[in-house]
Design an enzyme around this catalytic site. Structure first.
Site, mmCIF file in Angstrom:
data_model
loop_
_atom_site.group_PDB
_atom_site.id
_atom_site.type_symbol
_atom_site.label_atom_id
_atom_site.label_comp_id
_atom_site.label_asym_id
_atom_site.label_seq_id
_atom_site.Cartn_x
_atom_site.Cartn_y
_atom_site.Cartn_z
ATOM 1 N N LYS A 196 0.853 -1.191 0.000
ATOM 2 C CA LYS A 196 0.000 0.000 0.000
ATOM 3 C C LYS A 196 0.884 1.234 0.000
ATOM 4 O O LYS A 196 1.710 1.423 0.893
ATOM 5 C CB LYS A 196 -0.908 0.002 1.225
ATOM 6 C CG LYS A 196 -1.746 1.271 1.342
ATOM 7 C CD LYS A 196 -2.819 1.144 2.383
ATOM 8 C CE LYS A 196 -3.540 2.470 2.559
ATOM 9 N NZ LYS A 196 -4.629 2.373 3.527
ATOM 10 N N ARG A 206 -10.925 9.895 2.271
ATOM 11 C CA ARG A 206 -10.781 10.557 3.576
ATOM 12 C C ARG A 206 -11.901 11.577 3.794
ATOM 13 O O ARG A 206 -12.299 11.823 4.927
ATOM 14 C CB ARG A 206 -9.387 11.182 3.685
ATOM 15 C CG ARG A 206 -8.302 10.109 3.714
ATOM 16 C CD ARG A 206 -6.888 10.674 3.654
ATOM 17 N NE ARG A 206 -5.899 9.603 3.493
ATOM 18 C CZ ARG A 206 -4.605 9.811 3.240
ATOM 19 N NH1 ARG A 206 -4.146 11.053 3.125
ATOM 20 N NH2 ARG A 206 -3.787 8.788 3.096
ATOM 21 N N LYS A 218 1.261 10.098 5.734
ATOM 22 C CA LYS A 218 1.351 8.687 6.129
ATOM 23 C C LYS A 218 2.624 8.017 5.606
ATOM 24 O O LYS A 218 2.701 6.798 5.511
ATOM 25 C CB LYS A 218 0.091 7.948 5.665
ATOM 26 C CG LYS A 218 -1.198 8.500 6.291
ATOM 27 C CD LYS A 218 -2.394 7.579 6.050
ATOM 28 C CE LYS A 218 -3.639 8.086 6.799
ATOM 29 N NZ LYS A 218 -4.788 7.160 6.669
ATOM 30 N N GLU A 234 7.547 -6.625 1.134
ATOM 31 C CA GLU A 234 6.373 -6.477 2.016
ATOM 32 C C GLU A 234 5.395 -7.636 1.805
ATOM 33 O O GLU A 234 4.861 -8.203 2.761
ATOM 34 C CB GLU A 234 5.641 -5.167 1.696
ATOM 35 C CG GLU A 234 6.307 -3.906 2.220
ATOM 36 C CD GLU A 234 6.072 -3.702 3.710
ATOM 37 O OE1 GLU A 234 5.339 -4.492 4.338
ATOM 38 O OE2 GLU A 234 6.629 -2.733 4.256
ATOM 39 N N LYS A 249 -2.218 -1.434 -3.822
ATOM 40 C CA LYS A 249 -3.109 -0.278 -3.743
ATOM 41 C C LYS A 249 -2.311 1.010 -3.825
ATOM 42 O O LYS A 249 -1.296 1.112 -3.128
ATOM 43 C CB LYS A 249 -3.850 -0.354 -2.411
ATOM 44 C CG LYS A 249 -4.761 0.790 -2.126
ATOM 45 C CD LYS A 249 -5.367 0.626 -0.775
ATOM 46 C CE LYS A 249 -6.144 1.873 -0.433
ATOM 47 N NZ LYS A 249 -6.541 1.927 0.925
ATOM 48 N N SER A 275 -10.442 5.617 -4.319
ATOM 49 C CA SER A 275 -11.396 6.713 -4.450
ATOM 50 C C SER A 275 -10.952 7.773 -5.457
ATOM 51 O O SER A 275 -11.765 8.286 -6.228
ATOM 52 C CB SER A 275 -11.628 7.344 -3.086
ATOM 53 O OG SER A 275 -10.408 7.791 -2.520
ATOM 54 N N TYR A 314 -15.167 0.970 -6.633
ATOM 55 C CA TYR A 314 -16.435 1.667 -6.438
ATOM 56 C C TYR A 314 -17.323 1.537 -7.678
ATOM 57 O O TYR A 314 -18.477 1.951 -7.661
ATOM 58 C CB TYR A 314 -16.170 3.145 -6.103
ATOM 59 C CG TYR A 314 -15.307 3.274 -4.866
ATOM 60 C CD1 TYR A 314 -15.841 3.083 -3.599
ATOM 61 C CD2 TYR A 314 -13.932 3.525 -4.967
ATOM 62 C CE1 TYR A 314 -15.050 3.155 -2.459
ATOM 63 C CE2 TYR A 314 -13.121 3.595 -3.837
ATOM 64 C CZ TYR A 314 -13.699 3.404 -2.591
ATOM 65 O OH TYR A 314 -12.902 3.460 -1.476
HETATM 66 C C1 PBG Z 1 -7.541 3.309 5.846
HETATM 67 C C2 PBG Z 1 -7.799 3.182 4.393
HETATM 68 C C3 PBG Z 1 -7.635 4.149 3.387
HETATM 69 C C4 PBG Z 1 -8.138 3.583 2.224
HETATM 70 C C5 PBG Z 1 -8.540 2.286 2.523
HETATM 71 N N1 PBG Z 1 -8.318 2.049 3.857
HETATM 72 C C6 PBG Z 1 -7.155 5.551 3.462
HETATM 73 C C7 PBG Z 1 -5.770 5.814 3.848
HETATM 74 O O1 PBG Z 1 -4.940 4.919 3.977
HETATM 75 O O2 PBG Z 1 -5.496 6.983 4.089
HETATM 76 C C8 PBG Z 1 -8.229 4.291 0.894
HETATM 77 C C9 PBG Z 1 -9.289 3.790 -0.028
HETATM 78 C C10 PBG Z 1 -9.614 4.716 -1.149
HETATM 79 O O3 PBG Z 1 -9.018 5.792 -1.335
HETATM 80 O O4 PBG Z 1 -10.530 4.370 -1.906
HETATM 81 N N2 PBG Z 1 -6.298 2.955 6.294
#
Ligand code: PBG
Length: 324
Positions: A196, A206, A218, A234, A249, A275, A314
Site C-alpha cells: 500500500k 478521507r 502517512k 512487504e 493499492k 477513491s 467503487y
Molecule cells: C484506511 C484506508 C484508506 C483507504 C482504505 N483504507 C485511506 C488511507 O490509507 O489513508 C483508501 C481507499 C480509497 O481511497 O478508496 N487505512
C-alpha cells in the site's frame, strides 16, 4: 502486398475478438467497498465521489442484497465513526456494539453467503486521523499492532469472513493470525493490504469517512511510490506471516507492481481501484472529456490483465451492469 502473417485477421469482427480475448471480467472478480454511517434510512452522497454514498446500516443491508443478486460475492466495509468516540487508543474499533460490529452482523444475517471483509486500521477511530497510535508525533508500531489484533478478533467475532488490515504496520499480519488462532477463529481469513503506497489518490475516501490525518502524512508507514522491490519484500513477508490474499493499492498507477507481485506469489492477488481513481473518471466524464462506461471497463480490464485476481472498486455495480 504479400504478408505471411496478418494480425488484423483476429481483430476484424466483434465475434472473433470475443473468441480471442485474453482477459474477461466477471462479477465475482469485484469486491464492493461500502461506507457505513450511524442512523436510519440515511444515504449521503460523498461530495468528491459523485454517485457513491455513505449509508446507514438498514440501507446498507438493502444495497448488499442487490449486490449479491447481481453476482457480486464480496463487500469491504468501512465505517464513519462519530467524533466524540475518537481518541488516541482507537478503542471504539473493538467495541462489540460498535457500528462496524453491528454492520457485520446485520449483513451476515440478511445475506449469510456474502463474503464480508472489514477494513482494519485505526484512522476512522483516531483523533489524529492516523492509522496507528500517536506518541510524541510518531505513529508507534507495536502498540498499534496490539490494537489491530483486538480489532480483528472483534470483527471475526461479529462474523467477518476476512479482515483486511490497511495500516502498513510491521508484523501485524503475524500478530493478527496468532490472535485469530488463539481465540478459535480458525476460519477467518486475512486479506492484507501488503503493498500500500502513500498516495494522493486516497483524498476522496478521507472525505467520505472524515479521516484525513490531522498532522503530517502517512509516509512513515505507507510505501514510497518510487519503490518496486520493496513491494515484493512487504508482500512475501505478509504471506509468510499468514495472509490469505494480498493486495496492491492504488491500482492504475501501480499496474507494474500488480504484475510483479502476481509473478512472485502463489496466493490470490487483489488490487484496489481507489477513491481518487473513481473521482478522476467521474470528473472527466462529467466534463464530457471521456466516456465513463468505456473508462470503467478499460481500467478494470487493465487491472485484471496486469495480474489482479480480485478488484476492489467503487464501480463494481456499474461494471456488472455494463458486462450485461
Ligand atoms: C484506511 C484506508 C484508506 C483507504 C482504505 N483504507 C485511506 C488511507 O490509507 O489513508 C483508501 C481507499 C480509497 O481511497 O478508496 N487505512
Amino acid at each position: 502486398m504479400y504478408l505471411q502473417r496478418r494480425n488484423r485477421i483476429l481483430r476484424q469482427s466483434s465475434a472473433i475478438r470475443s473468441m480471442v480475448a485474453e482477459t474477461i471480467l466477471r462479477p465475482a472478480d469485484f469486491i464492493a467497498p461500502l461506507f457505513i454511517d450511524e442512523g436510519e434510512n440515511i444515504q449521503t452522497e460523498i461530495a468528491s465521489m459523485p454517485g457513491y454514498y455513505r449509508r446507514s446500516v438498514d440501507l446498507t443491508v438493502k444495497e448488499v442484497k442487490e449486490l449479491w443478486n447481481m453476482g457480486i460475492r464480496s463487500v469491504l466495509l468501512f465505517i464513519k465513526c462519530k467524533d466524540e468516540w475518537k481518541d488516541n487508543t482507537g478503542k471504539e474499533a473493538w467495541n462489540p456494539d460498535g457500528l462496524m460490529q453491528r454492520s457485520i452482523k446485520a449483513i451476515k444475517n440478511a445475506v449469510p453467503e456474502i463474503v464480508v471483509m472489514t477494513d482494519v486500521a485505526l484512522d476512522p477511530y483516531s483523533s489524529y486521523g492516523h492509522d496507528g497510535i500517536v506518541l510524541n508525533g510518531e505513529i508507534v508500531n507495536d502498540a498499534t499492532v496490539e490494537a489491530l489484533v483486538q480489532m480483528s478478533i472483534s470483527h471475526a467475532k461479529a462474523g467477518a469472513d476476512f479482515v483486511a488490515p490497511s495500516d502498513m504496520m510491521d508484523g501485524r499480519i503475524g500478530a493478527i493470525r496468532k490472535g485469530l488462532e488463539e481465540t478459535g477463529f480458525t476460519k477467518s481469513g486475512i486479506m492484507s493490504y501488503s503493498a500500500k503506497y502513500a498516495s494522493c489518490f486516497y483524498g476522496p475516501f478521507r472525505d467520505a469517512l472524515d479521516s484525513a490525518p490531522g498532522f503530517g502524512d502517512k509516509k512513515t508507514y505507507q510505501m514510497d511510490y518510487a519503490n518496486r522491490t520493496e513491494a515484493i519484500k512487504e508482500t512475501l513477508m505478509d504471506i509468510e506471516e499468514g495472509a490469505d490474499i494480498v493486495m496492491v493499492k492504488p491500482a492504475l498507477a501501480y499496474l507494474d507492481i500488480i504484475r510483479e507481485i502476481k509473478n512472485a506469489v502463489t496466493v490470490p492477488v487483489s488490487a484496489y481501484q481507489v477513491s481518487g481513481e473513481y473521482a478522476m473518471i467521474k470528473a472527466s466524464a462529467k466534463m464530457g472529456w471521456i466516456d465513463e462506461n468505456k473508462a470503467v471497463l478499460e481500467t478494470l480490464t487493465s487491472i485484471k490483465r496486469a495480474g489482479a485476481d480480485l478488484i476492489a472498486t467503487y464501480f463494481a455495480k456499474d461494471a456488472v451492469r455494463l458486462l450485461g
